[in-house]
Design a protein around this motif. Structure first.
Motif, PDB file in Angstrom:
ATOM      1  N   ARG A 176       0.844  -1.279  -0.163  1.00  0.00           N
ATOM      2  CA  ARG A 176       0.034   0.055  -0.067  1.00  0.00           C
ATOM      3  C   ARG A 176       0.844   1.267  -0.292  1.00  0.00           C
ATOM      4  O   ARG A 176       0.691   2.271  -0.689  1.00  0.00           O
ATOM      5  CB  ARG A 176      -0.972   0.052   1.249  1.00  0.00           C
ATOM      6  N   GLU A 200       0.838   3.948  -2.997  1.00  0.00           N
ATOM      7  CA  GLU A 200       0.052   5.457  -2.666  1.00  0.00           C
ATOM      8  C   GLU A 200       1.282   6.419  -2.793  1.00  0.00           C
ATOM      9  O   GLU A 200       1.072   7.552  -3.488  1.00  0.00           O
ATOM     10  CB  GLU A 200      -0.415   5.330  -1.266  1.00  0.00           C
ATOM     11  N   GLU A 214      -2.194   6.442   5.565  1.00  0.00           N
ATOM     12  CA  GLU A 214      -2.371   4.689   5.372  1.00  0.00           C
ATOM     13  C   GLU A 214      -2.207   3.934   6.549  1.00  0.00           C
ATOM     14  O   GLU A 214      -2.881   2.818   6.694  1.00  0.00           O
ATOM     15  CB  GLU A 214      -1.022   4.543   4.406  1.00  0.00           C
TER      16      GLU A 214
END
Lengths: 437, 447
Positions: A292, A296, A341
Motif C-alpha cells: 500500500r 500510494e 495509510e
C-alpha cells in the motif's frame, strides 16, 4: 576420552517446493552443538559463527570497544602480524569476515576443502589469540573515526542515530555501536582485551556449517576451532524500553532530499501474533511493488523512489520501522500519505485479497533465500539464535498459510498505533516542524 | 621457520592444481532464428531459477540531450502492455512467489525474475510480451519521471561523493557518452517525455538486440523449446542501428578538478585514467589491468596499502579499481583517503611516488601467485551462486564479447606475467590521459 558423536538421526526434509535442505544437529566430541547441511557438490565449506550480545556488551563509557575489537581480529593473530596474516589467508583463498551488530558478533568463513585444516588454524588464532598490536589499533581506530565523521554528515546516518536515541534512550540500542569520536578516541588496548573476553564464550555461541564436509569431520573441525573458549562471557543487558512517542522530529541539514525514518512499538519474534503481523506488514509496506505504501506514495504520486516498512524485532526490543526519502518540498506530503495509510490500516484493516496475495508472495519467496552455502549457513544460525527448531524450515510456510484475514485485522487494530507513530526527518523539509501528537 | 607458514607454503603448491572444471560444462548457448541469443547456466541443487533478458542498449546509446532515457524506459516497462495492466507484471511474479526487478548501465539494460523452477513459461510469456507491446500514457510519464528524479536525489544529489564522481567522469571523457551519468543529468531528466521513451524502445527492444539468460534448475532443451515459442515468434528489427558511438580523440592533457561541498566530512584524492577494455579475442591487456588493480589496491597486502598505510602514516584507506567489461574505453581508478592531518597534496604525492616505485620495482612474484590462486578458487566459489555467473555472461555479451571470450577469461587471467603487468601500467598510468580530483570540505557557513 573421546566421546561418541551425538548424531541426531532425524533428518528434516524442507520445503515441498524448495531445496531439500537436510539439517542435522551434531554434537562435537567436546560437546559443542552445531547445525550442519552436508552437500558435497562443490569442494568448499561455508561456516557461520555467532556470539550473542554484540555491541550491546560494551562496558559503561566504552562505547565502540566491541566494534573496534571485532575489526581488529583480522589485523594479526598468533605468530602473524596483520600483513603476514592477510598473506597467509590469500594463499589459502579462504575468506573470513567479522561483524559486530547490536545483538551479535558474527564470523562468516568460507574455505576450500583441500586446505581446510590450514584455514581453520588461521581462523582459530583470530578468535583465541588476536594480537591487538598497538600499531594495528591505531590504524583501525583512524578508519573508524573517519567513518564516524562521515556518518555525522550523512543524512541517513543522522536519521538512524536520532531515531535510535528517541526509541531506546540510554540502553545500548539507543546509540551507535561503532561508538562516538570521543569514546573511540579514548579506548585503550586494555579496553579491547576486555571486550574480547566479554564477547567470546561458549554460553552464547551458535555454529552452522554448510558444504563439503561430513558430520564427523565437522565435529573435529568445530572442536579444533573453538575448544578452549571460556564457559561464560559478560552478562547481556536487559530488555530496552521503547520510549517512542507520536510526532515529528526535524533535524536541519542542508541537502536537497529529506530522509525520514518512522516507527512505533513493534512485536516480539516469539509473539503468537508475529506471523499475522508479518503478513500485515507485507500488505502495508513490505518492500514489494504491491504494498500500500509503495502504491500510494510512489506509484500514484511519484513522491519517492523507495518506501518500505519492516518489523525490527531484535533480542532486547521490538520496534516497527519504515523509511522514505523525498525532495524537501514533497516530504511533508509523503508523510501525510503515510500517516493516512497507517491510520486506515489500523481502523479498516486490509482485504482478504491483499492477505492472500501477501501470503502467496511470502511463501513463494521463502525458498529463494536458500540460494547457496553461505546464505544457508546464515539462515541456520539465525534460526538457532531465535530458538527455532530445525523443522521450522519445513513448517514455516504452513504457519504463514494459516494466517487469516481476521487474524491480520485483529493484529492491525492492536499493533498499529497511528497516534504513536514518530517521524525523524533529516533535511530542509518545507512545511514540517517538530511536533508531538 | 614458522611451522604454520611452512605448512601453508606446502598447501599452495598443492592448491595450484585447482582447475575450473565444471563451470564451463554448466553453460549452454545457442541462437534463435530471429537473432536472439540464449545462454543457460545449470545448477540443479535447488528447484529455483532466474530468468533474465538483457538488451544491448544502455545510457551510452541514448540520443544527445535525452540523458537518462534508457533508465527511464526501464522503469516504464513495469507499466501496461496490450495484455497487462500497469503493475500487473510484478504483481503476477509476486503472486507466483517470485521476485523481479531490473537495472540499467552504460552498455545494457536488464530485466530479471527469480522464481520456482516450474514457472519459467509464465516468465517468458510476460517478458516477451513487454519486449514489444508496452502501452504508455502521459500520466505514467509524469508520475514515473518524478520517481526517477527522486531516485537521482537519493543516489546523487544527497551524496557529495556521487556528485564528485559524476564530475570526474564528465571530465574524463571528451567525446564519449560514458561521460554522462547513467541516471541522466537532472535538467535533461526533467524534460524526458513519452516520445523519447518510445523512440528508444522501438529502436532497441527487439530480439536481435537481446540476450536471454536462464540460470538454475533448468534443462537447456526445455529452455530452447519455450524460448522459440515465446521469443522466437517476435520478428527481428531490420532497422536496428549498428552500435557505433563517438570515440575519444587522443587524450593529451592531464586534468584536475576540485569539488567542494559542506556535506563532506572526509576529503580524499581520486584519480582516473582512460583505459582499454576487454576486446573479443584480445583480452590480454584487460587481464593485465585486472591484475594490476589487484596488486596496487586490492586489499591489505596490496602495494598502495603497504606503502600508504603500513610503511607510512599517510592514508586510512586506499584502493584501485578496474572493470574491463565495457563496450568502449573504460577507466582505471585509484583512491587515497588521507589520515586526519595529512593534506590532499601530500596524499596525492605519496600515491604518485608509490606508482612510480611500483613501475621501477616490478611485481612481487609471490603476491602475483597469491592473487592467481584466489582467482582460481573464485571459480569454485562462483558455482555456489550461478546467478552471478549468469550476470557475468550478461555483461560480457552486451559489451561485444562472446561466450567463448567469457569461457577463456579465467585462463587469460592466469597467463598474465609480471612483466606484462608492469608494461600495461607504463602504458595506461599516463598523466595525459588522467583526471585527478580532490573532494574537499566546503568550510563556508551556510545560512
Amino acid at each position: 576420552m573421546s566421546r561418541i558423536f551425538g548424531f541426531i538421526l532425524a533428518l528434516i526434509l524442507a520445503l515441498p517446493a524448495a531445496a531439500a535442505v537436510q539439517v542435522e544437529e551434531v554434537t562435537s566430541p567436546s560437546g559443542i552443538d552445531f547445525w550442519l547441511v552436508e552437500d558435497h557438490s562443490i569442494p568448499f565449506v561455508a561456516m557461520d559463527l555467532r556470539f550473542r550480545g554484540g555491541t550491546s556488551l560494551d562496558a559503561p563509557g566504552k562505547r565502540g570497544s566491541v566494534y573496534l575489537m571485532t575489526a581488529l581480529l583480522e589485523e594479526g593473530a598468533g605468530d602473524l602480524d596483520a600483513r603476514a596474516h592477510a598473506r597467509a589467508l590469500e594463499s589459502l583463498a579462504a575468506s573470513f569476515s567479522y561483524d559486530a551488530s547490536d545483538d551479535a558478533v558474527s564470523i562468516s568463513a568460507r574455505f576450500l576443502t583441500e586446505n581446510k585444516d590450514a584455514a581453520l588454524a588461521l581462523l582459530r588464532d583470530t578468535i583465541h589469540a588476536p594480537r591487538f598490536d598497538q600499531d594495528a589499533i591505531e590504524r583501525v581506530r583512524a578508519q573508524i573515526l573517519s567513518s564516524l565523521r562521515s556518518d555525522a554528515k550523512d543524512p541517513d546516518s543522522i536519521a538512524r542515530t536520532t531515531f535510535s536515541r528517541l526509541a531506546f534512550g540510554d540502553h545500548p540500542y539507543g546509540s551507535d555501536g561503532e561508538g562516538t569520536v570521543d569514546t573511540v578516541s579514548a579506548l585503550t588496548r586494555e579496553d579491547i582485551v576486555q571486550a574480547h573476553a566479554d564477547v567470546f564464550a561458549k554460553d552464547r555461541l551458535y555454529v552452522s556449517l554448510v558444504g563439503d564436509i561430513t558430520p564427523e569431520d565437522a565435529g573435529i573441525l568445530v572442536d579444533r576451532l573453538l575448544e578452549g573458549l571460556p564457559a561464560e562471557g559478560r552478562a547481556l543487558p536487559g530488555p530496552a524500553e521503547v520510549t517512542l512517542t507520536g510526532g515529528t522530529t526535524v533535524v536541519d541539514f542542508d541537502t536537497p532530499q529529506s530522509v525520514a525514518i518512522f516507527g512505533q512499538t513493534g512485536i516480539d519474534r516469539d509473539d503468537p501474533d508475529f506471523f499475522a503481523a508479518y503478513v500485515l506488514n507485507q500488505v502495508l509496506g513490505g518492500g514489494s511493488f504491491e504494498s500500500r505504501l509503495m502504491d500510494e506514495v510512489r506509484e500514484k504520486r511519484g513522491l519517492t523512489y523507495g518506501i518500505y516498512s519492516y518489523l525490527a524485532s531484535r533480542d532486547l526490543a521490538a520496534v516497527y520501522l519504515g523509511s522514505v526519502a523525498s525532495a524537501n518540498d514533497r516530504i511533508a506530503q509523503a508523510i501525510e500519505v503515510i500517516r493516512t495509510e497507517w491510520a486506515r490500516a489500523a481502523s479498516e484493516g486490509v482485504t482478504a485479497e491483499e492477505v492472500e496475495a501477501a501470503k502467496t508472495y511470502l511463501t513463494g519467496a521463502y525458498p529463494l533465500r536458500f540460494d547457496g552455502n553461505g546464505p544457508i549457513a546464515r539462515i541456520l544460525t539465525d534460526m538457532q539464535m531465535e530458538g527455532l527448531p530445525r523443522d521450522y524450515i519445513a513448517t514455516r510456510n504452513d504457519k504463514m498459510r494459516a494466517v487469516t484475514v481476521e487474524d491480520v485485522n485483529r493484529v492491525a487494530a492492536e499493533l498499529l498505533d497511528p497516534e504513536g507513530l514518530r517521524f525523524v526527518v533529516v533535511g530542509a523539509p518545507e512545511g514540517l516542524g517538530d511536533s508531538t501528537n | 621457520m614458522n611451522r604454520l607458514l611452512s605448512c601453508i607454503a606446502g598447501l599452495v603448491l598443492a592448491a595450484s592444481t585447482l582447475s575450473a572444471e565444471g563451470i564451463n560444462d554448466a553453460v549452454t548457448s545457442f541462437e534463435l532464428d530471429n537473432g536472439m541469443q540464449v545462454v543457460v547456466v545449470e545448477d540443479h541443487r535447488a528447484p529455483v531459477l532466474q530468468h533474465m533478458v538483457w538488451y544491448k542498449a544502455g545510457s551510452a546509446d541514448e540520443p544527445k540531450g535525452s540523458s537518462g532515457v534508457a533508465h527511464f524506459l526501464e522503469h516504464l516497462l513495469f507499466k501496461a502492455t496490450d495484455k497487462m495492466e500497469a503493475g500487473e507484471f510484478s504483481a503476477t511474479v509476486a503472486a507466483n512467489g517470485g521476485q523481479d526487478n531490473a537495472f540499467t548501465s552504460y552498455d545494457y539494460t536488464a530485466y530479471f525474475q527469480r522464481v520456482a523452477a516450474d514457472r519459467l513459461e509464465l516468465m517468458m510469456q510476460m517478458e516477451s510480451d513487454r519486449m514489444v507491446n508496452i502501452r504508455l500514457t502521459e500520466d505514467n510519464i509524469a508520475t514515473e519521471r518524478d520517481v526517477i528524479l527522486e531516485e537521482r536525489n537519493m543516489r546523487v544529489e544527497n551524496n557529495p561523493r556521487s556528485l564528485f564522481s559524476e564530475q570526474m567522469g564528465a571530465v574524463q571523457y571528451f567525446n564519449h557518452r560514458y561521460g554522462v551519468p547513467i541516471i541522466g543529468w537532472k535538467h535533461e531528466m526533467e524534460e524526458l517525455g513519452l516520445e523519447d521513451a518510445l523512440a528508444f524502445y522501438r529502436t532497441y527492444y527487439a530480439p536481435n538486440n537481446a540476450i536471454l539468460i536462464v540460470s538454475g534448475d533448468v534443462d537447456p532443451a526445455e529452455v530452447r523449446r519455450l524460448a522459440e515459442q515465446y521469443y522466437g515468434v517476435i520478428p527481428a528489427n531490420p532497422d536496428l542501428p549498428e552500435r557505433i558511438r563517438t570515440q575519444e580523440p587522443p587524450q593529451t592533457a592531464a586534468r584536475r578538478i576540485t569539488f567542494k561541498d559542506t556535506r563532506v566530512a572526509q576529503p580524499y584524492v581520486s584519480r582516473s585514467y582512460l583505459a582499454p577494455e576487454r576486446d573479443s579475442g584480445a583480452q590480454e591487456k584487460a587481464a593485465a589491468l585486472v591484475l594490476l588493480a589487484e596488486i596496487l589496491g586490492g586489499g591489505t597486502t596490496s602495494y598502495l596499502t603497504e606503502r600508504l598505510q603500513f610503511d607510512s602514516d599517510i592514508a586510512v584507506y586506499s584502493a584501485a579499481f578496474y572493470s574491463g567489461t565495457s563496450l568502449d574505453d573504460t577507466t582505471f581508478d585509484l583512491i587515497v583517503v588521507p589520515k586526519d592531518g595529512v593534506t590532499l597534496e601530500d596524499a596525492e604525492q605519496a600515491m604518485d611516488q608509490a606508482l612510480a616505485d611500483f613501475i621501477r620495482d616490478g611485481v612481487d612474484p609471490e603476491q602475483l601467485d597469491r592473487i592467481k590462486m584466489q582467482m582460481r578458487a573464485a571459480q569454485i566459489y562462483a558455482r555456489d551462486n550461478v546467478d552471478s555467473i549468469a550476470n557475468r555472461y550478461g555483461r560480457a555479451l552486451t559489451t561485444g564479447l562472446t561466450v567463448e571470450d567469457e569461457q577463456a577469461w579465467p585462463d587469460v587471467l592466469q597467463a598474465v606475467t609480471g612483466d606484462e603487468i608492469v608494461a600495461v601500467a607504463r602504458e595506461v598510468l599516463r598523466p595525459e590521459a588522467s583526471v585527478t580530483g580532490w573532494l574537499m570540505r566546503d568550510e563556508r557557513v551556510t545560512q
